[in-house]
Design a protein around this motif. Structure first.
Motif, PDB file in Angstrom:
ATOM      1  N   LEU A 176      55.620  59.919  19.921  1.00 35.51           N
ATOM      2  CA  LEU A 176      55.066  60.550  18.722  1.00 35.51           C
ATOM      3  C   LEU A 176      53.821  59.817  18.232  1.00 35.51           C
ATOM      4  O   LEU A 176      52.862  60.458  17.754  1.00 35.51           O
ATOM      5  CB  LEU A 176      56.123  60.592  17.622  1.00 35.51           C
ATOM      6  CG  LEU A 176      55.736  61.327  16.335  1.00 35.51           C
ATOM      7  CD1 LEU A 176      55.423  62.790  16.620  1.00 35.51           C
ATOM      8  CD2 LEU A 176      56.859  61.213  15.306  1.00 35.51           C
ATOM      9  N   GLU A 177      53.814  58.500  18.332  1.00 25.73           N
ATOM     10  CA  GLU A 177      52.639  57.731  17.927  1.00 25.73           C
ATOM     11  C   GLU A 177      51.411  58.142  18.734  1.00 25.73           C
ATOM     12  O   GLU A 177      50.300  58.247  18.203  1.00 25.73           O
ATOM     13  CB  GLU A 177      52.897  56.231  18.107  1.00 25.73           C
ATOM     14  CG  GLU A 177      53.917  55.647  17.150  1.00 25.73           C
ATOM     15  CD  GLU A 177      53.436  55.629  15.711  1.00 25.73           C
ATOM     16  OE1 GLU A 177      52.265  55.257  15.476  1.00 25.73           O
ATOM     17  OE2 GLU A 177      54.232  55.987  14.810  1.00 25.73           O
ATOM     18  N   VAL A 178      51.608  58.385  20.024  1.00 25.36           N
ATOM     19  CA  VAL A 178      50.499  58.809  20.885  1.00 25.36           C
ATOM     20  C   VAL A 178      50.118  60.259  20.584  1.00 25.36           C
ATOM     21  O   VAL A 178      48.928  60.592  20.479  1.00 25.36           O
ATOM     22  CB  VAL A 178      50.867  58.644  22.382  1.00 25.36           C
ATOM     23  CG1 VAL A 178      49.726  59.134  23.276  1.00 25.36           C
ATOM     24  CG2 VAL A 178      51.189  57.196  22.695  1.00 25.36           C
ATOM     25  N   VAL A 179      51.109  61.118  20.448  1.00 26.06           N
ATOM     26  CA  VAL A 179      50.862  62.532  20.147  1.00 26.06           C
ATOM     27  C   VAL A 179      50.043  62.689  18.872  1.00 26.06           C
ATOM     28  O   VAL A 179      49.119  63.509  18.787  1.00 26.06           O
ATOM     29  CB  VAL A 179      52.204  63.293  20.025  1.00 26.06           C
ATOM     30  CG1 VAL A 179      51.989  64.682  19.418  1.00 26.06           C
ATOM     31  CG2 VAL A 179      52.863  63.418  21.389  1.00 26.06           C
ATOM     32  N   GLN A 180      50.359  61.881  17.876  1.00 24.55           N
ATOM     33  CA  GLN A 180      49.664  61.952  16.589  1.00 24.55           C
ATOM     34  C   GLN A 180      48.369  61.150  16.558  1.00 24.55           C
ATOM     35  O   GLN A 180      47.665  61.134  15.538  1.00 24.55           O
ATOM     36  CB  GLN A 180      50.592  61.474  15.474  1.00 24.55           C
ATOM     37  CG  GLN A 180      51.804  62.383  15.261  1.00 24.55           C
ATOM     38  CD  GLN A 180      52.705  61.901  14.139  1.00 24.55           C
ATOM     39  OE1 GLN A 180      52.635  60.748  13.711  1.00 24.55           O
ATOM     40  NE2 GLN A 180      53.566  62.789  13.660  1.00 24.55           N
ATOM     41  N   GLY A 181      48.054  60.500  17.672  1.00 22.63           N
ATOM     42  CA  GLY A 181      46.816  59.746  17.752  1.00 22.63           C
ATOM     43  C   GLY A 181      46.837  58.412  17.053  1.00 22.63           C
ATOM     44  O   GLY A 181      45.801  57.757  16.903  1.00 22.63           O
ATOM     45  N   LYS A 182      48.015  57.958  16.621  1.00 21.69           N
ATOM     46  CA  LYS A 182      48.127  56.672  15.934  1.00 21.69           C
ATOM     47  C   LYS A 182      48.141  55.510  16.924  1.00 21.69           C
ATOM     48  O   LYS A 182      47.782  54.384  16.580  1.00 21.69           O
ATOM     49  CB  LYS A 182      49.386  56.644  15.074  1.00 21.69           C
ATOM     50  CG  LYS A 182      49.384  57.678  13.949  1.00 21.69           C
ATOM     51  CD  LYS A 182      50.700  57.647  13.179  1.00 21.69           C
ATOM     52  CE  LYS A 182      50.731  58.708  12.091  1.00 21.69           C
ATOM     53  NZ  LYS A 182      52.031  58.723  11.368  1.00 21.69           N
ATOM     54  N   ALA A 183      48.596  55.770  18.139  1.00 18.57           N
ATOM     55  CA  ALA A 183      48.557  54.784  19.221  1.00 18.57           C
ATOM     56  C   ALA A 183      47.716  55.344  20.356  1.00 18.57           C
ATOM     57  O   ALA A 183      47.692  56.556  20.583  1.00 18.57           O
ATOM     58  CB  ALA A 183      49.966  54.466  19.717  1.00 18.57           C
ATOM     59  N   ASP A 184      47.013  54.462  21.035  1.00 18.59           N
ATOM     60  CA  ASP A 184      46.163  54.899  22.144  1.00 18.59           C
ATOM     61  C   ASP A 184      46.967  55.138  23.410  1.00 18.59           C
ATOM     62  O   ASP A 184      46.580  55.966  24.242  1.00 18.59           O
ATOM     63  CB  ASP A 184      45.093  53.838  22.417  1.00 18.59           C
ATOM     64  CG  ASP A 184      44.139  53.686  21.260  1.00 18.59           C
ATOM     65  OD1 ASP A 184      43.134  54.415  21.227  1.00 18.59           O
ATOM     66  OD2 ASP A 184      44.417  52.850  20.368  1.00 18.59           O
TER      67      ASP A 184
END
Length: 268
Positions: A176-184
């Protein structure tokens, strides 16, 4: 005098209870009618639950077949991944069958069977990422997500020096962090990275060529050489009879076909 005797008796009882507590794990593990297998039931299609909450998946079937081979009843214990090795060492479980990578660090505290699956660490990236290799990811303005207790976590802890490290308890949270762009990026195994990319193609992309090759194996308590020999014999027999190929077709046919088209080897 009576007080002294009562004191000594109480002290002896405490010593006895302490001794029993120390041998209790061994006694539990010595139950020859039951094989207690630990896994985290949150990693489909390997370890998961069905709609009725019953354990299912590749690892559950492997455990069931192993129990049948050994003539034992199998009990599945659902344990958080980073708690599996402590549970094995203290005798709460007899084996770990939970998509666990056999590596040198873990082998310091537990033994492993022969490997039964080859995989590797890959990258799930946000869609607009320009990262092409794991080396590109280690930049001060990047955030890397990992799941706690995994080899991805261990790798990042040693190799990622400049990027920010985000350690999460659940795979879904890292995705989810990647999907939301919060993690690379999210560092995880090859097959899961493929699955997560397929579910989120609009917001992610994947680099499926492993930058670190790994093998999964069964975790066994140190000193339990007899069980280790039996597990290895089972794995050899199960493979010879086409058991792994059958499980691959049942649970991972899409991945097998996709990996062949992409030119990546698929071993189970």
């Amino acid at each position: 005098m009576n007080r002294i005797r009562r004191f000594l008796a109480a002290g002896g009882l405490l010593v006895l209870l302490a001794a029993l507590a120390m041998i209790a794990p061994t006694a539990r593990a010595a139950d020859r009618d039951t094989l207690v297998v630990g896994m985290e039931l949150a990693y489909p299609p390997f370890e998961m639950t069905d709609t009725a909450g019953k354990p299912t998946g590749v690892s559950v079937e492997i455990a069931t077949e192993l129990g049948r081979y050994l003539g034992k009843k199998v009990v599945i214990q659902n344990i958080a991944f980073d708690g599996l090795i402590p549970a094995l060492k203290t005798g709460k479980i007899d084996l770990i069958i939970s998509s666990m990578t056999a590596n040198e660090e873990r082998a310091k505290s537990i033994d492993f069977s022969e490997p039964y699956l080859s995989t590797g660490l890959c990258l799930l990236l946000k869609k607009d990422s320009t990262v092409k290799t794991i080396r590109d990811l280690d930049q001060p303005d990047h955030t890397v997500a990992v799941k706690k207790g995994t080899t991805g976590h261990a790798y990042a802890g040693k190799q990622i020096k400049r990027a920010s490290l985000l350690v999460l308890d659940k795979e879904a949270a890292a995705v989810l962090e990647v999907v939301q762009g919060k993690a690379d990026a999210f560092i995880y195994d090859q097959m899961s990275t493929y699955q997560n990319w397929q579910k989120n193609q609009a917001t992610t992309r994947a680099i499926l060529e492993p930058f670190q090759k790994e093998s999964w194996a069964v975790g066994i308590r140190k000193g339990n050489d007899d069980l280790k020999k039996k597990v290895n014999a089972f794995l050899k027999d199960f493979r010879r009879k086409g058991g792994f190929e059958r499980l691959g077709d049942k649970y991972l046919k899409e991945q097998k076909d996709a990996f062949r088209k992409l030119g990546y080897p698929f071993y189970l």
